[in-house]
Design a protein around this motif. Structure first.
Motif, short mmCIF file in Angstrom:
data_model
loop_
_atom_site.label_atom_id
_atom_site.label_comp_id
_atom_site.label_asym_id
_atom_site.label_seq_id
_atom_site.Cartn_x
_atom_site.Cartn_y
_atom_site.Cartn_z
N PRO A 188 18.59 -71.83 -3.64
CA PRO A 188 18.38 -70.79 -2.62
C PRO A 188 17.64 -71.34 -1.40
CG PRO A 188 17.76 -69.98 -4.80
CD PRO A 188 18.04 -71.45 -4.95
N GLY A 189 18.17 -71.06 -0.22
CA GLY A 189 17.49 -71.42 1.02
C GLY A 189 17.53 -72.90 1.37
N LYS A 190 18.17 -73.72 0.52
CA LYS A 190 18.21 -75.17 0.76
C LYS A 190 19.62 -75.58 1.23
CE LYS A 190 14.00 -75.87 -0.87
NZ LYS A 190 12.91 -76.28 0.00
N SER A 191 19.69 -76.70 1.94
CA SER A 191 20.97 -77.18 2.45
C SER A 191 21.86 -77.66 1.31
CB SER A 191 20.75 -78.33 3.44
OG SER A 191 19.98 -77.87 4.53
N GLY A 195 31.33 -82.41 0.93
CA GLY A 195 32.14 -83.37 1.68
C GLY A 195 33.61 -83.30 1.36
N ASP A 196 34.00 -82.44 0.41
CA ASP A 196 35.42 -82.31 0.08
C ASP A 196 36.10 -81.45 1.13
OD1 ASP A 196 37.94 -81.44 -1.14
OD2 ASP A 196 37.14 -82.31 -2.98
N PRO A 197 37.16 -81.96 1.78
CA PRO A 197 37.81 -81.20 2.87
C PRO A 197 38.47 -79.91 2.38
CG PRO A 197 38.50 -83.51 2.89
CD PRO A 197 37.76 -83.30 1.61
N LEU A 198 38.77 -79.82 1.06
CA LEU A 198 39.40 -78.62 0.50
C LEU A 198 38.54 -78.10 -0.65
CD1 LEU A 198 43.08 -79.91 0.42
CD2 LEU A 198 42.16 -78.18 1.97
N PRO A 199 37.37 -77.52 -0.33
CA PRO A 199 36.48 -77.10 -1.41
C PRO A 199 37.04 -75.94 -2.21
CG PRO A 199 35.66 -76.31 0.69
CD PRO A 199 36.84 -77.18 1.00
N PRO A 200 36.89 -75.93 -3.53
CA PRO A 200 37.31 -74.78 -4.32
C PRO A 200 36.52 -73.53 -3.89
CG PRO A 200 36.71 -76.63 -5.74
CD PRO A 200 36.30 -76.99 -4.36
N GLN A 201 37.17 -72.38 -3.95
CA GLN A 201 36.50 -71.13 -3.59
C GLN A 201 35.28 -70.88 -4.46
OE1 GLN A 201 37.40 -69.36 -0.87
NE2 GLN A 201 35.54 -68.14 -1.21
N SER A 202 35.34 -71.35 -5.73
CA SER A 202 34.22 -71.13 -6.66
C SER A 202 32.93 -71.77 -6.13
CB SER A 202 34.56 -71.72 -8.03
OG SER A 202 34.83 -73.11 -7.92
N LEU A 203 33.07 -72.94 -5.48
CA LEU A 203 31.88 -73.61 -4.93
C LEU A 203 31.31 -72.80 -3.77
CD1 LEU A 203 31.20 -77.30 -4.30
CD2 LEU A 203 31.28 -75.83 -2.28
N ILE A 204 32.17 -72.31 -2.89
CA ILE A 204 31.71 -71.50 -1.74
C ILE A 204 31.07 -70.21 -2.24
CG2 ILE A 204 32.52 -70.22 0.30
CD1 ILE A 204 34.79 -72.35 0.51
N HIS A 206 29.66 -69.61 -5.15
CA HIS A 206 28.37 -69.85 -5.83
C HIS A 206 27.26 -70.14 -4.81
CE1 HIS A 206 25.67 -70.71 -9.11
NE2 HIS A 206 25.31 -71.82 -8.50
N ALA A 207 27.59 -70.93 -3.80
CA ALA A 207 26.61 -71.22 -2.74
C ALA A 207 26.13 -69.92 -2.10
CB ALA A 207 27.20 -72.16 -1.70
N ASN A 208 27.08 -69.03 -1.80
CA ASN A 208 26.72 -67.74 -1.19
C ASN A 208 25.92 -66.87 -2.15
OD1 ASN A 208 28.02 -68.45 1.20
ND2 ASN A 208 29.98 -67.56 0.57
N ALA A 209 26.30 -66.90 -3.42
CA ALA A 209 25.64 -66.05 -4.41
C ALA A 209 24.17 -66.43 -4.60
CB ALA A 209 26.37 -66.13 -5.75
N VAL A 210 23.88 -67.74 -4.55
CA VAL A 210 22.47 -68.16 -4.75
C VAL A 210 21.70 -68.20 -3.43
CG1 VAL A 210 23.03 -69.49 -6.83
CG2 VAL A 210 22.93 -70.68 -4.62
N GLY A 211 22.40 -68.01 -2.30
CA GLY A 211 21.71 -68.02 -1.01
C GLY A 211 21.42 -69.42 -0.50
#
Length: 429
Positions: A188-191, A195-204, A206-211
């Protein structure tokens, strides 16, 4: 435990035989021992996960930050020749004695907690790096991310280099499942840099879910270049007229871009000048990543052990210019997609030298031979496949047959490359 081992080899032999499973996913045991060891980092921590490109990314980060004058700690794996390669402080491998002392400390503090080899050594290396008065620490994730022992540490910046199918039995059989596991290192709150040009939606997701503060390639950072140099553009920072990284290969600019995005995210606490970036990238050195050895015949070492990495190796071989014949020295773990690896490289190899490896979970040379034949790699009478008891034997035979205008490509497991490196080292002494 009655007797504390006195040497590093004795310690490693003990740790290899102690826990019933080589891989035991879950963080509860590691987290409890971490707490008792009082592992606390007082400097920024950069964590790197990904299917391929982790080692290169860590090596570039280390090289640039050292060039900028920082005291840098690095945990990377696996090692080729010496266990000490796994922990570096200021570019130097940690000594046997420091490992022995730290292992003894972990042994006392673990009390009755059972730890795998990887968990025990990860805790020891995190402890010695945390106590080393460093400016920045780089931690390479072993397997996946979410349940990897390294993930008991909270990173200030997390990088996921690439997401592809590997370690199916632990991480799942789709990029979406694997992307979720890799994203487990985001905080949360960290960068959080992908680097994958086609990131899986699951990664995006999860990043949004944890902030987490998600940086995506093509949206938050990118690169462009010509034959001479390349440029990086981040959210607020540009780096122009950069020399190509000394690590060769098609994906290294993607890795280097993720590195520069991470440095941009940390610019307030770890400023790095343009010249330090340039010099660091040119100086970076990493064994076994499309490593072309001096001398003739040409020898290439590459730890490509999944189809994604093998495709990159194939592309890099195409860019090398003409070689009359190509000999492959190939050994692999049985749980890898061996057919997928062979498929990527079968058009490039004339003579396959497949070998056993010194691990129970390795594919036998006979199994590899069957898979090479089944993949249609021997399409004409000129092409051959032969079996050997070790990478050293396979390499020695390839060297005896290859002419000076030929090349030998050593790839597959780290153990394949390590065997050949060991053979080359002993030939020099």
């Amino acid at each position: 435990m009655s007797k504390i081992p006195a040497t590093l080899p004795e310690w490693l032999a003990l740790l290899e035989t102690r826990h019933s499973k080589e891989i035991d996913m879950g963080l509860e045991r590691v987290a409890s021992v971490k707490k008792r060891l009082d592992i606390e980092f007082k400097c920024p921590v950069i964590m790197v996960a990904g299917t391929n490109g982790k080692g290169s990314t860590c090596a570039m980060l280390e090289a640039v930050l050292l060039k900028a004058g920082y005291r840098v700690g690095l945990y990377s794996k696996p090692h080729f020749l010496d266990f000490n390669e796994r922990a570096r402080i200021n570019g130097e491998n940690v000594s046997d004695q420091v490992f022995i002392d730290t292992f003894a400390e972990v042994e006392v503090k673990r009390e009755q907690t059972s730890l795998t080899y990887f968990e025990f050594t990860t805790l020891a290396i995190c402890k010695l790096l945390a106590d080393a008065n460093l400016d920045v620490v780089i931690l390479e994730v072993g397997l996946g991310g979410r349940l990897d022992a390294v993930n008991v540490i909270d990173a200030d910046v997390s990088i996921v280099t690439s997401i592809d199918i590997d370690h199916i039995e632990y991480l799942g059989d789709t990029r979406e499942k694997i992307g979720f596991e890799k994203a487990g290192i985001f905080r949360p709150g960290k960068s959080a840099i992908c680097g994958d040009p086609l990131p899986p939606q699951s990664l995006i997701d999860h990043a949004n879910a944890v902030g987490a503060d998600l940086w995506l390639f093509g949206r938050d950072f990118n690169y462009n270049g010509d034959k001479q140099q390349w440029n990086f553009a981040g959210r607020t920072q540009r780096r122009n007229s950069l020399a190509y990284p000394s690590l060769r290969g098609a994906n290294q600019l993607l890795n280097a871009s993720a590195v520069l995005a991470a440095l941009e995210a940390l610019r307030d606490v770890l400023p790095v000048s343009a010249q330090e970036v340039r010099t660091g990238l040119v100086m970076v050195d990493l064994p076994g990543r499309f490593q072309v050895m001096p001398g003739r015949p040409t020898v290439v070492l590459d730890v490509a052990h999944n189809p994604h990495a093998a495709a990159t190796l194939s592309q890099n071989l195409d860019n090398m210019g003409f070689h009359a014949y190509t000999y492959a020295v190939f050994g692999s773990m049985l749980d890898k997609d061996i057919e997928g690896v062979v498929e990527q490289l079968k058009g490039k190899v004339d003579h396959w030298h497949v070998c056993d490896l010194p691990l129970p979970r390795a594919a036998s040379a006979e199994q590899l031979k069957e898979k090479v034949i089944a993949a249609g790699a021997l399409v004409d009478l000129e092409k051959t496949v032969a079996t050997y008891n070790s990478p050293e034997e396979a390499y020695a035979d390839a060297m005896s047959k290859a002419g000076e205008n030929d090349r030998i490509v050593v790839f597959g497991s780290f153990l394949t490359v390590a065997g050949v490196l060991r053979a080359r080292r002993s030939a020099l002494h």
